[in-house]
Write an enzyme that holds these catalytic residues in place. Sequence first.
Site, short mmCIF file in Angstrom:
data_model
loop_
_atom_site.label_atom_id
_atom_site.label_comp_id
_atom_site.label_asym_id
_atom_site.label_seq_id
_atom_site.Cartn_x
_atom_site.Cartn_y
_atom_site.Cartn_z
N ARG A 70 0.86 -1.14 0.09
CA ARG A 70 0.15 -0.02 0.11
C ARG A 70 0.91 1.32 0.13
O ARG A 70 0.41 2.18 -0.27
CB ARG A 70 -1.15 0.10 1.19
CG ARG A 70 -2.10 -0.95 1.04
CD ARG A 70 -3.31 -0.77 2.02
NE ARG A 70 -4.40 -1.51 1.88
CZ ARG A 70 -5.26 -1.85 2.62
NH1 ARG A 70 -5.09 -2.00 4.09
NH2 ARG A 70 -6.32 -2.88 2.26
N LYS A 115 -19.68 -15.33 1.77
CA LYS A 115 -21.02 -15.00 2.01
C LYS A 115 -21.58 -14.43 0.62
O LYS A 115 -21.16 -13.80 0.16
CB LYS A 115 -21.18 -13.97 3.18
CG LYS A 115 -21.04 -14.70 4.49
CD LYS A 115 -21.58 -13.60 5.58
CE LYS A 115 -20.90 -13.61 6.89
NZ LYS A 115 -21.08 -12.24 7.41
N GLY A 156 -13.33 -3.99 -0.09
CA GLY A 156 -14.72 -3.36 0.11
C GLY A 156 -14.99 -2.15 -0.92
O GLY A 156 -16.21 -2.07 -1.53
P1 AMP Z 1 -15.12 -13.02 1.76
O1 AMP Z 1 -14.29 -12.32 2.71
O2 AMP Z 1 -16.24 -12.84 1.85
O3 AMP Z 1 -14.31 -12.82 0.21
O4 AMP Z 1 -14.40 -14.51 2.17
C1 AMP Z 1 -13.06 -14.81 2.26
C2 AMP Z 1 -12.97 -16.05 3.14
O5 AMP Z 1 -13.86 -16.99 2.65
C3 AMP Z 1 -11.46 -16.76 3.18
O6 AMP Z 1 -11.23 -16.30 4.41
C4 AMP Z 1 -12.03 -17.97 3.06
O7 AMP Z 1 -11.30 -19.07 3.74
C5 AMP Z 1 -13.52 -18.24 3.14
N1 AMP Z 1 -13.93 -19.40 2.39
C6 AMP Z 1 -14.12 -19.65 1.11
N2 AMP Z 1 -14.47 -20.78 0.78
C7 AMP Z 1 -14.99 -21.23 1.94
C8 AMP Z 1 -15.80 -22.44 2.20
N3 AMP Z 1 -16.13 -23.54 1.31
N4 AMP Z 1 -16.05 -22.65 3.45
C9 AMP Z 1 -15.77 -21.88 4.31
N5 AMP Z 1 -15.13 -20.53 4.28
C10 AMP Z 1 -14.62 -20.18 3.07
#
Ligand code: AMP
Length: 397
Positions: free
Chosen positions: A37, A201, A377
């Site tokens: 950064r 999510k 974000g």
């Molecule tokens: P996000 O912040 O929503 O982009 O999510 C990123 C996180 O999603 C990472 O820390 C991954 O470990 C988690 N992730 C991805 N696939 C899975 C899964 N199948 N089960 C649980 N966590 C997951």
Amino acid sequence: MLRKKTVDQLQVKGKKVLVRCDFNVPLKDGVITDDNRITAALPTIQKLIDEGAKVILCSHMGKPKGEVKPELSLAPVAKRLSELLGKEVVFAKDDTVVGENAKTAADNMQDGDVILLENTRFRKEETKNEENFSKELASLAEIFVNDAFGTSHRAHCSTVGVAAFVKESAVGYLMQKELEFLGNAVENPVRPFVAVLGGSKVSDKINVINRLLEKVDTLIIGGGMAYTFAVAQGGHVGNSLLEEDKVEYAKEMIAKAKEKGVKLLLPVDTVITQEFKNDSPAKTVPTGEIPDGWMGLDIGEATRKLFTEALQGAKTVIWNGPMGVFEFENFAAGTKAVAEAMANLDATTIIGGGDSAAAVNQLGYGARMTHISTGGGASLEFLEGKELPGVAAVQDL
Ligand code: AMP
């Protein structure tokens, strides 16, 4: 086309220019562990030095929540900046950010000098965008430059409020680059245009899915969010991540893809295990057939092949969110397969910050992508089509 004033349109010689950067770097025992950064901010800073401006830098670091937390001081950033620029960056240490120390440091500047203010979030007004602190920041300079893409989705004093109290404002080179890459990809993509979404999510990415379905030729969904789609298709996902209240939404998105003629690809197989840890024994099953007591932590081999093939021939690719729990080496293969397929493409490849940027860099593919966004974000909100407050506050061209 970006309709905002940029640093190239400013006359800065002899003037004080306050630059909002995103120096929110990871620290371990006071040592910066990743200075990406900081290096990303250098082009704007160097340009202002070369033009003879008096450069006053500011940023937040972490979440001190309006309190002075010495471990979140920007002092280590000033030191690293001095090394990178090859000239002294005076750290204007001041618990109130714009107190007597900072003002004296600003008053003593010569053309081409650089100072760095203390962590803007040491002030409780910062995250509430309160006028008094915005005015204090503005009192230091005639011109405000916002180069902090990573915080441009937040309306804070140092990203938004301050712009109203200076004579002139502009976006910096980093901000400009981010907006041009993301903007062109979405508004003017060379086709085929493929988006890859993953992460934990569905709820975080609802608006992105909806908007991208209006734009892309192919939408690939993996990661934890894919299980909600698997249930929407009548599948069983055992103990995998599932947002039951988003199943209906997933159904709507599947229908929308059909209606729009967008190819929507979901995982066909999944690597499952019984415990959330790297060395827990794993096996691969069809995605909709995960037994109770088991959870999916990565896309399976057939899905890796399916996604890799879908990426062939793509000319624009945007990726946000890992395909599995890539932090565990044994469940990183799906994320790696997508990173590798993207790295090998003759296409504009854009990584939407946050975890996907970390994954791509960690897996060694960073240098082979066209653009890795510095804002997770912010890039998501931009992809949703939202106006970023930190950009909106800057003067129009
Ligand atoms: P996000 O912040 O929503 O982009 O999510 C990123 C996180 O999603 C990472 O820390 C991954 O470990 C988690 N992730 C991805 N696939 C899975 C899964 N199948 N089960 C649980 N966590 C997951």
